[in-house]
Motif scaffolding. Sequence first.
Motif, mmCIF file in Angstrom:
data_model
loop_
_atom_site.group_PDB
_atom_site.id
_atom_site.type_symbol
_atom_site.label_atom_id
_atom_site.label_comp_id
_atom_site.label_asym_id
_atom_site.label_seq_id
_atom_site.Cartn_x
_atom_site.Cartn_y
_atom_site.Cartn_z
ATOM 1 N N MET A 88 3.638 -16.849 33.761
ATOM 2 C CA MET A 88 2.836 -16.678 32.675
ATOM 3 C C MET A 88 1.510 -15.921 32.942
ATOM 4 O O MET A 88 1.102 -14.947 32.145
ATOM 5 C CB MET A 88 2.665 -17.953 31.963
ATOM 6 C CG MET A 88 4.249 -18.714 31.847
ATOM 7 S SD MET A 88 5.399 -17.876 30.925
ATOM 8 C CE MET A 88 4.931 -18.200 29.114
ATOM 9 N N LEU A 89 0.611 -16.272 33.936
ATOM 10 C CA LEU A 89 -0.721 -16.069 33.768
ATOM 11 C C LEU A 89 -1.396 -16.449 35.225
ATOM 12 O O LEU A 89 -0.853 -17.253 36.040
ATOM 13 C CB LEU A 89 -1.655 -16.790 32.597
ATOM 14 C CG LEU A 89 -1.441 -18.005 32.326
ATOM 15 C CD1 LEU A 89 -2.547 -18.974 33.348
ATOM 16 C CD2 LEU A 89 -1.696 -18.561 30.985
ATOM 17 N N ASP A 109 -0.329 -12.173 24.748
ATOM 18 C CA ASP A 109 -0.539 -13.146 23.706
ATOM 19 C C ASP A 109 -1.040 -14.319 24.327
ATOM 20 O O ASP A 109 -1.756 -15.162 23.382
ATOM 21 C CB ASP A 109 0.639 -13.239 22.745
ATOM 22 C CG ASP A 109 1.944 -14.060 23.340
ATOM 23 O OD1 ASP A 109 2.105 -13.773 24.540
ATOM 24 O OD2 ASP A 109 2.516 -14.565 22.706
ATOM 25 N N LEU A 110 -0.938 -14.493 25.564
ATOM 26 C CA LEU A 110 -1.758 -16.079 25.973
ATOM 27 C C LEU A 110 -3.190 -15.917 26.133
ATOM 28 O O LEU A 110 -3.730 -14.884 26.109
ATOM 29 C CB LEU A 110 -1.110 -16.362 27.240
ATOM 30 C CG LEU A 110 0.573 -16.698 27.239
ATOM 31 C CD1 LEU A 110 1.006 -16.801 28.571
ATOM 32 C CD2 LEU A 110 0.842 -17.648 26.428
ATOM 33 N N THR A 146 -1.630 -28.813 31.369
ATOM 34 C CA THR A 146 -0.972 -28.900 30.015
ATOM 35 C C THR A 146 -0.867 -27.407 29.440
ATOM 36 O O THR A 146 -1.498 -26.618 29.290
ATOM 37 C CB THR A 146 -1.806 -29.776 28.834
ATOM 38 O OG1 THR A 146 -2.073 -30.809 29.745
ATOM 39 C CG2 THR A 146 -0.853 -29.876 27.981
ATOM 40 N N ALA A 147 0.634 -26.903 29.273
ATOM 41 C CA ALA A 147 1.090 -25.700 28.732
ATOM 42 C C ALA A 147 0.118 -25.302 27.642
ATOM 43 O O ALA A 147 -0.230 -24.073 27.557
ATOM 44 C CB ALA A 147 2.552 -25.501 28.787
ATOM 45 N N ALA A 153 3.717 -22.214 23.940
ATOM 46 C CA ALA A 153 4.521 -23.257 23.296
ATOM 47 C C ALA A 153 5.723 -23.571 23.704
ATOM 48 O O ALA A 153 6.192 -22.915 24.571
ATOM 49 C CB ALA A 153 4.434 -22.415 21.642
ATOM 50 N N ASP A 154 6.227 -24.783 23.296
ATOM 51 C CA ASP A 154 7.534 -25.305 23.618
ATOM 52 C C ASP A 154 7.786 -25.650 25.185
ATOM 53 O O ASP A 154 8.863 -25.942 25.756
ATOM 54 C CB ASP A 154 8.655 -24.254 23.316
ATOM 55 C CG ASP A 154 8.801 -23.740 21.931
ATOM 56 O OD1 ASP A 154 8.288 -24.754 21.133
ATOM 57 O OD2 ASP A 154 8.967 -22.640 21.656
#
Length: 164
Positions: A88-89, A109-110, A146-147, A153-154
């Motif tokens: 993701m990042l 978008d993160l 924590t995501a 999300a989710d």
Amino acid sequence: MKKQVLVAGLLAAMLCMPLVACGGSSSSASSSSSATTNSTSTTSSSSSSKDSSSSEFDANKAYAGQWRGSVEITGQTVYGTAGGSEQMLDVNLSDDGTCEVKPLEAHADLLTDTGTWEGTEDQITLHLSSKDITLKVVDKNTLEGTASDFGIADFDTINFDFYG
């Protein structure tokens, strides 16, 4: 019949070998008590050396570099349930105490942010311009967070692997 007895004897001997090496039931009582004494003194000296190393902990040496964050995913395929991870990042921790959170191209978008960071043996805290985020140290190459702190999300957890 003799081959079966021989194989059973060899198997029993091989299974007992780890017990002998670990001071199992085949060691004598006197060597067992001396081993206990030695391990007690070693434990007390290692705990005092750990206390002194705590004051010498260098977060820059331990954590500076690029950390790639990913979430665990599962899904259905024609063959059944499949799993894996989705990158993701990146979190870049610099030697000078600054940090940058930068999403990968597919996840633009993160959270994108910069700030400072500090670390202990148990956690890393990112002091970003928008908020503070704490990451738990799992081992020297793995962090957990924590995501939702990163806008994901989710998912409950995001795992970070050290990329160098």
